[in-house]
Design an enzyme around this catalytic site. Structure first.
Site, PDB file in Angstrom:
ATOM      1  CG  ASP A  25      33.342  40.720  55.349  1.00  0.00           C
ATOM      2  OD1 ASP A  25      34.233  41.566  55.146  1.00  0.00           O
ATOM      3  OD2 ASP A  25      32.437  40.877  56.192  1.00  0.00           O
ATOM      4  CG  HIS A  42      42.305  43.559  50.228  1.00  0.00           C
ATOM      5  ND1 HIS A  42      41.041  43.139  50.587  1.00  0.00           N
ATOM      6  CD2 HIS A  42      42.408  44.846  50.663  1.00  0.00           C
ATOM      7  CE1 HIS A  42      40.416  44.131  51.220  1.00  0.00           C
ATOM      8  NE2 HIS A  42      41.227  45.169  51.277  1.00  0.00           N
ATOM      9  CG  LEU A 136      32.385  28.102  38.000  1.00  0.00           C
ATOM     10  CD1 LEU A 136      31.261  27.657  38.924  1.00  0.00           C
ATOM     11  CD2 LEU A 136      33.629  28.403  38.841  1.00  0.00           C
TER      12      LEU A 136
HETATM   13  C1  FPP Z   1      36.075  42.455  52.130  1.00  0.00           C
HETATM   14  O1  FPP Z   1      36.972  42.357  53.211  1.00  0.00           O
HETATM   15  C2  FPP Z   1      36.812  42.290  50.892  1.00  0.00           C
HETATM   16  C3  FPP Z   1      36.910  43.208  49.903  1.00  0.00           C
HETATM   17  C4  FPP Z   1      36.241  44.512  49.922  1.00  0.00           C
HETATM   18  C5  FPP Z   1      37.741  42.949  48.720  1.00  0.00           C
HETATM   19  C6  FPP Z   1      37.589  41.563  48.180  1.00  0.00           C
HETATM   20  C7  FPP Z   1      38.651  41.363  47.231  1.00  0.00           C
HETATM   21  C8  FPP Z   1      39.362  40.257  47.139  1.00  0.00           C
HETATM   22  C9  FPP Z   1      39.147  39.029  47.927  1.00  0.00           C
HETATM   23  C10 FPP Z   1      40.452  40.294  46.162  1.00  0.00           C
HETATM   24  C11 FPP Z   1      40.296  39.247  45.131  1.00  0.00           C
HETATM   25  C12 FPP Z   1      39.302  39.455  44.134  1.00  0.00           C
HETATM   26  C13 FPP Z   1      39.581  39.306  42.842  1.00  0.00           C
HETATM   27  C14 FPP Z   1      38.499  39.221  41.859  1.00  0.00           C
HETATM   28  C15 FPP Z   1      40.951  39.220  42.380  1.00  0.00           C
HETATM   29  P1  FPP Z   1      37.227  43.616  54.126  1.00  0.00           P
HETATM   30  O2  FPP Z   1      38.337  44.413  53.547  1.00  0.00           O
HETATM   31  O3  FPP Z   1      35.945  44.385  54.273  1.00  0.00           O
HETATM   32  O4  FPP Z   1      37.655  42.950  55.461  1.00  0.00           O
HETATM   33  P2  FPP Z   1      37.370  43.515  56.928  1.00  0.00           P
HETATM   34  O5  FPP Z   1      35.879  43.529  57.100  1.00  0.00           O
HETATM   35  O6  FPP Z   1      38.032  42.521  57.789  1.00  0.00           O
HETATM   36  O7  FPP Z   1      37.987  44.872  56.977  1.00  0.00           O
END
Ligand code: FPP
Length: 242
Positions: A25, A42, A136
């Site tokens: 997150d 991201h 893993l």
């Molecule tokens: C949450 O942060 C994150 C996500 C919804 C996307 C997670 C995806 C990745 C880390 C990309 C990599 C994954 C793979 C498998 C390649 P948020 O967008 O909710 O952050 P915020 O709360 O600060 O808005």
């Protein structure tokens, strides 16, 4: 020597979790803080995910489950969802190249039928190509929700015409995406949010949570992971006993 002396001494008596779950997150806030578009966060998150995954394999973690896209994430603006799908595709293409030489088995948990044919083909290829790896086990939760997983398990049990007497906690576990795997011992959530957000609802019944403030996922380092493992290691797990 990979660990510092202090860490080596510490690692001798610590308990290593078998299964770690991570709610990745804070990507959006990481980007916002830098005046960048959310997608930059991201991308940085995806890059960090590679680093942390390799590290988990290196220190002998058996299972790592990461929350990449939830059943609720479809409600984000279309541009962000589309860009995330593109990022997943790019990641998988890269993983197919890079993880080939790594002893990591990649699996996907969630309803992948919702993704494009192209993404599904990549998912299948990644699972297939890594299926004989013995290190893993990496579960990437995509279009995953704990409630949806339970509904899907109940439907499959109904399809298999199980009688009530045949249904135990063990049976339910066997109908989940994580069938056959150890439940998560430790679940880490950086970014200062204190929620489970529908992640591994059934499997986390006795997981130890470590919520880490002031760290957004792209900034989460292997030292932060070590810190979370240390905190976990000091917990007194009683599983409802005394
Ligand atoms: C949450 O942060 C994150 C996500 C919804 C996307 C997670 C995806 C990745 C880390 C990309 C990599 C994954 C793979 C498998 C390649 P948020 O967008 O909710 O952050 P915020 O709360 O600060 O808005």
């Amino acid at each position: 020597m990979f660990f510092s002396k202090k860490k080596a001494a510490r690692s001798a008596d610590r308990v290593l979790p078998v299964h770690i779950g991570i709610i990745m997150d804070g990507n959006g806030r990481w980007a916002q803080k830098r005046g960048l578009p959310r997608m930059a966060g991201h991308r940085a998150g995806a890059q960090n995910f590679r680093v942390i995954t390799r590290y988990c394999n290196k220190i002998g973690i058996k299972y790592l489950t990461v929350y990449a896209f939830s059943t609720e994430n479809w409600s984000r603006p279309k541009e962000e969802v589309d860009a995330l799908m593109k990022l997943f595709g790019e990641y998988l293409e890269e993983a197919l190249r890079d993880f080939r030489d790594e002893n990591i088995r990649t699996r996907f948990i969630g309803d992948v039928s919702a993704f494009s044919d192209e993404l599904r083909a990549l998912i299948e290829e990644t699972e297939e190509l890594s299926s004989d790896k013995t290190g893993l086990v990496l579960n990437i939760a995509m279009n995953y929700g704990g409630r949806a997983e339970l509904v899907s398990a109940v439907k499959k049990m109904a399809e298999d015409k199980l009688s009530p007497s045949e249904i135990s906690e063990e049976t339910v576990s066997q109908y989940l995406y994580t069938a056959g795997q150890a439940d998560p011992d430790l679940i880490i959530r950086p970014s200062g949010e204190y929620r489970t957000s529908n992640f591994l609802l059934w499997q986390s019944a006795y997981s130890e949570y470590v919520f880490m403030d002031n760290i957004l996922w792209p900034d989460f380092t292997t030292d932060d992971l070590e810190r979370a493992i240390d905190i976990y290691s000091q917990r007194n797990r009683r599983f409802g006993g005394v």
